[in-house]
Each structure stands twice: as structure tokens, then as C-alpha cells.
Design a protein around this motif. Structure first.
Motif, mmCIF file in Angstrom:
data_model
loop_
_atom_site.group_PDB
_atom_site.id
_atom_site.type_symbol
_atom_site.label_atom_id
_atom_site.label_comp_id
_atom_site.label_asym_id
_atom_site.label_seq_id
_atom_site.Cartn_x
_atom_site.Cartn_y
_atom_site.Cartn_z
ATOM 1 N N UNK A 173 1.125 -0.705 0.012
ATOM 2 C CA UNK A 173 -0.004 0.138 0.031
ATOM 3 C C UNK A 173 0.888 1.219 0.189
ATOM 4 N N UNK A 174 1.625 1.303 0.872
ATOM 5 C CA UNK A 174 3.237 2.508 1.057
ATOM 6 C C UNK A 174 3.693 2.000 0.801
ATOM 7 N N UNK A 175 5.071 2.903 -0.376
ATOM 8 C CA UNK A 175 6.229 2.523 -0.490
ATOM 9 C C UNK A 175 7.212 3.072 -1.777
ATOM 10 N N UNK A 176 7.934 3.018 -2.339
ATOM 11 C CA UNK A 176 8.536 4.326 -3.518
ATOM 12 C C UNK A 176 7.519 4.253 -4.044
ATOM 13 N N UNK A 177 8.347 4.615 -5.073
ATOM 14 C CA UNK A 177 7.550 4.627 -6.549
ATOM 15 C C UNK A 177 8.160 3.691 -7.193
ATOM 16 N N UNK A 210 14.681 -0.640 -4.316
ATOM 17 C CA UNK A 210 14.711 -1.919 -4.872
ATOM 18 C C UNK A 210 14.464 -2.763 -3.319
ATOM 19 N N UNK A 211 15.207 -2.502 -2.809
ATOM 20 C CA UNK A 211 14.889 -3.087 -1.328
ATOM 21 C C UNK A 211 14.176 -3.383 -1.033
ATOM 22 N N UNK A 212 12.717 -2.943 -1.229
ATOM 23 C CA UNK A 212 11.774 -2.959 -0.371
ATOM 24 C C UNK A 212 10.360 -2.810 -1.710
ATOM 25 N N UNK A 213 9.049 -3.505 -1.568
ATOM 26 C CA UNK A 213 8.075 -3.446 -2.813
ATOM 27 C C UNK A 213 8.140 -2.124 -2.420
ATOM 28 N N UNK A 214 7.659 -1.315 -3.993
ATOM 29 C CA UNK A 214 7.355 -0.150 -3.967
ATOM 30 C C UNK A 214 5.696 0.051 -3.970
ATOM 31 N N UNK A 215 4.990 0.990 -3.858
ATOM 32 C CA UNK A 215 3.397 1.454 -3.588
ATOM 33 C C UNK A 215 2.518 2.044 -3.963
ATOM 34 N N UNK A 271 12.358 4.686 3.084
ATOM 35 C CA UNK A 271 13.304 3.193 3.401
ATOM 36 C C UNK A 271 14.077 3.429 4.311
ATOM 37 N N UNK A 272 15.188 5.089 4.926
ATOM 38 C CA UNK A 272 16.083 4.925 6.028
ATOM 39 C C UNK A 272 15.204 4.909 7.190
#
Length: 466
Positions: free
Chosen positions: A387-391, A409-414, A440-441
Motif C-alpha cells: 500500500x505504501x512504498x517507493x514509486x 529496490x530493497x523494498x516493495x514499491x507502493x 526507506x531509511x
């Protein structure tokens, strides 16, 4: 002088918090006892209120809610709630040992609910008042930058755009006048720092570069004269990984974190996504079907637009949206970019066109309301998105991300993210990347909840949507 100004500004927070807690006490007594003083032990309730007020203020102090380091209201919400919960738990513990006095648990419940609401409201009002004071030059810190380079310019540019931080940029010192395309005055060579700090009444220094011996002297001088000093370490240019500042004995250390989310945090985040997305998808299914019919009736071509983007760990994922453009949109874009320099510059900066001729009439409505992104709920259920993450990164954008590409790319985009609630398409590409890195940080469930809550008014206002 600086400490005196800071205390006056901080006093706004203290007064507002104490006032809101006292008003909450009156509300609780009014609802529970209708202000009939004979129905309860007034001295005990006054003592209980004072006890909770003092413990709450102390808890908020240790949660750094009275520091003047600017934090948005949303960022302070979890800390305010946590501080109040701690004070109530302390009161429960205290009242457990004082058995001789009985008090209404219902009154305490009314007090707790109203206190949380009013504390949050009071903090919002306080931030607004302080912003207005800063805009009028009251309590503003005078900042000097030591050494001008790309890193320090980014900091100065950000502070100059955000008056709520309360900084006036007096200028910079360096071994030479860099003559940048900004209005930051060059105040002289670094070796004359003492005279410049005195003449310009500097109370905050940011050190970005310079001779190590001179930097050490500046830091010592700032400590002796109660001047806030910050340093942008060169080593942070070598990495884009999240860091913590630690210490062994008297030696400061920069610790590089192994990853953005632990495996357990990633699983909990996934569970959180499913618990929200599946019920939401069921509720909006009639709207989903209606949009499908409108697209089919009003335009030629497919209902959905599927685009390959990079997901977590660089895996290719297929992002689903309602189609808002004509069928041969990619070919038309290539022609537009090739023949029009202004369009080429706009697309390279924002990766979108404000007046895009490829968008269909129904597509304009869907984009303005962000309804074109509803099918991405399927991506969330499938596990491609959060639901929430990088573009979600386009396939041709990796080079533009530079050293930050692997971090994003370390976490799922949102489906939504910090960049969407901070300006959306009005933000340049570099600012979107910076917001993604910050997310992310600094990830937490509270941050996800805050971004989700901020997404609602952004969608309703339709700001930056096209």
C-alpha cells in the motif's frame, strides 16, 4: 541570547500542552458529574490532574517533543500518543498503591479520549503559531555554512524553501567565492570565521568541507560560545545505505544498517496490506465494474493498461491501471519528444506531461481523481506492490536513480508514498527519489499509517494529479 529565544518559542508548546490537559480534565468532570462538586472528591481529582499533567509533560520532554528541530504534525502524532499513554500507565501504577481513594474510571476514560484529541489539536495550533512567528523573523536562527558543495547546497536550498524550520541563511564561507546561482552571500574565507560569526550574529553553523584542523577549531569555538554546530560527513557520499550514529568509548561511529526491513517486519507489513486491501477491493467492486463499462463504451481498445516496472530486488512486475490514453500512446509520445523541445524537457524532468494530448476524455477524469490506479489493488493482493512504498521504477529509469537505484529496490514499491503526499507530479524527479530514500531509511508502521491518512486529503484536493 539564542537560548533565551529558544526558550520563548518552546514555551508555546509547554503552555499549549498544559492548557489542553486542563481543559480535558474539565470536560471529563463536566460529562461525568455535570460539575456537581459534591459528587466527587475535588482535591483528589485536582491532584490526579496535576500528576498526569506533570508526567505527560516529562514524558513528552524525553520524547523530544519540545525540541525545536522541525517535525511535521503527522510525524509527532505517534510520539504524543505514546507520551500520554505512558503518563496514564504511571498514574494507574500510582493509584494501585493508594487504595484509600476511589475515583471514577469512566471520568478517566472521558479524560483520556479528550486529552489525546486536544493534545493533537494543541500541537497543530502550536506549530502553526511558530511558523507564523518564523515568517515574521521572530526566533529565527541565523545560519552560516562552512564550505560550499553539492551536499551543503542541497541543505541550504531545502531550508530556504521551508520557513517552518526557522533558519535564516546568513551566507557561506569558503576559501574562494563559488559564485553559485543562488542568493547565498559569500562572507569571506574560512580562516576569518570568528569575526564573521560575531559580525553576522550567527547562532547555527553547518560544516560541509574544509581543512580538518580548521574544522576542529570551528567546532570547539561553537561549543565554547553556545552555537549549534552540524556537520555533513564526507563518508556519507560513499553510500546511500541508511545509517545510525553510535559511539564506542568517546569515539563517534557511523553504523551502516544491513537492510531496510527485517524479515519479520516485511511479513507484518504484508499482513497489514492484505487486511486493508481485500476488504477495500470488495467494497469498491461496483465502482470498479462501472469504470470498466465506461472505458469500453467511450473508447476503442483494451480496458486495462499493463506496464512492466521494477519491483522488489529488481524483479519485473506488471503494474495494472485503467487505460487513460489512446492505443498508440507510446508512438505518439516518441514523436512529441522528438519534435518539441519544451515537451522533451518537461517529460525528462517530471516523467509526465501536464497537458498530455494522448489522454482520452474519460482518462482525464480518472487521472484527476486517481481512479485509474484502482486496479493496482490487484497488484497489492498478488504481492507485487505494498500500500505504501517507493514509486514503482520504470524500466528506463534505473540510470536516473544512480547510486540510489539499489536502495529503492530493497523494498516493495507502493500504491502511495511520501512523494505522492508531498506534491505528486509537481515535484521534480530528484525530489521524488530523495523522498523515497527518506521513507526507506525511516520506515515504521506509524509512518505508513500517516502517509495513508495524508493520501486521503491529497486525493480529495486533486493537487498535482494529471
Amino acid at each position: 541570547m539564542r537560548n533565551s529565544k529558544d526558550r520563548q518559542i518552546k514555551l508555546i508548546f509547554y503552555i499549549t500542552d498544559i492548557l489542553m490537559l486542563c481543559v480535558s480534565g474539565l470536560i471529563a468532570v463536566g460529562i461525568r458529574f455535570s460539575f456537581n462538586w459534591k459528587e466527587f472528591n475535588l482535591p483528589w481529582y485536582i491532584f490526579a490532574l496535576v500528576f498526569i499533567v506533570v508526567s505527560t509533560v516529562i514524558s513528552m520532554y524525553f520524547n523530544k517533543l519540545y525540541d525545536l528541530k522541525y517535525r511535521s504534525w503527522f510525524a509527532q502524532v505517534p510520539k504524543i500518543i505514546n507520551s500520554f499513554i505512558y503518563s496514564i500507565l504511571i498514574f494507574f501504577l500510582f493509584s494501585f498503591y493508594v487504595r484509600k481513594v476511589s475515583y471514577s474510571r469512566l471520568a478517566l476514560g472521558y479524560f483520556s479520549i479528550s486529552a489525546v484529541i486536544l493534545l493533537l489539536l494543541g500541537r497543530y495550533i502550536s506549530i502553526y503559531i511558530i511558523k507564523k512567528l518564523y515568517q515574521k523573523g521572530i526566533g529565527v536562527r541565523r545560519l552560516l555554512c562552512v564550505g560550499l558543495n553539492e551536499r551543503s547546497l542541497s541543505v541550504l536550498d531545502y531550508l530556504s524553501k521551508h520557513e517552518e524550520f526557522g533558519y535564516f541563511i546568513a551566507g557561506y564561507i569558503d576559501e574562494e567565492n563559488k559564485r553559485v546561482k543562488r542568493n547565498y552571500p559569500y562572507l569571506g574565507r574560512t580562516k576569518h570565521y570568528k569575526q564573521i560569526i560575531y559580525d553576522k550574529r550567527i547562532d547555527t553553523v553547518i560544516i560541509s568541507s574544509g581543512d580538518s584542523y580548521v574544522i576542529k577549531d570551528i567546532i570547539n569555538y561553537c561549543e565554547e560560545n553556545y552555537i549549534q554546530a552540524y556537520m555533513i560527513p564526507d563518508i556519507l557520499d560513499l553510500t546511500s545505505n541508511p545509517v545510525d550514529i553510535g559511539q564506542i568509548s568517546t569515539i563517534p561511529l557511523v553504523k551502516f544498517k544491513e537492510g531496510a526491513l527485517t524479515p519479520m517486519q516485511a511479513k507484518l507489513k504484508r499482513l497489514f496490506d492484505l487486511c486493508i486491501t481485500i476488504p477495500a477491493f470488495i467494497l469498491i467492486s461496483p465502482i470498479f465494474i462501472l469504470i470498466m463499462l465506461l472505458i469500453k463504451i467511450t473508447t476503442k481498445g483494451s480496458i486495462f493498461f499493463v506496464q512492466e516496472r521494477y519491483g522488489m530486488n529488481g524483479e519485473l512486475i506488471r503494474i495494472i491501471k485503467f487505460r487513460t490514453m489512446i492505443e498508440n500512446a507510446e508512438e505518439v509520445l516518441e514523436e512529441l519528444i522528438k519534435n518539441d523541445p519544451k515537451i522533451r524537457e518537461e517529460y525528462n524532468t517530471y516523467r509526465k506531461l501536464k497537458n498530455d494530448p494522448r489522454i482520452t476524455p474519460i482518462g482525464k477524469i480518472l487521472r484527476k481523481t486517481s481512479l485509474d490506479e484502482l486496479p493496482q489493488l490487484i497488484n497489492i493482493i498478488r504481492g507485487d506492490l505494498s500500500i505504501v512504498g517507493p514509486r514503482p521504477m520504470l524500466k528506463d529509469e534505473m540510470d536516473r536513480y544512480g547510486k540510489y537505484g539499489k536502495v529503492v529496490l530493497k523494498i516493495k514499491p507502493g500504491l502511495t508514498g511520501l512523494w505522492q503526499v508531498s506534491g505528486r507530479n509537481k515535484l521534480p524527479f530528484s525530489e521524488r527519489v530523495r523522498l523515497d530514500i527518506y521513507y526507506i531509511n525511516n520506515w515504521s508502521f506509524w509512518l505508513d499509517i500517516i502517509i495513508m491518512l495524508k493520501t486521503i486529503p491529497v486525493l480529495l484536493k486533486k493537487e498535482g494529479a494529471y
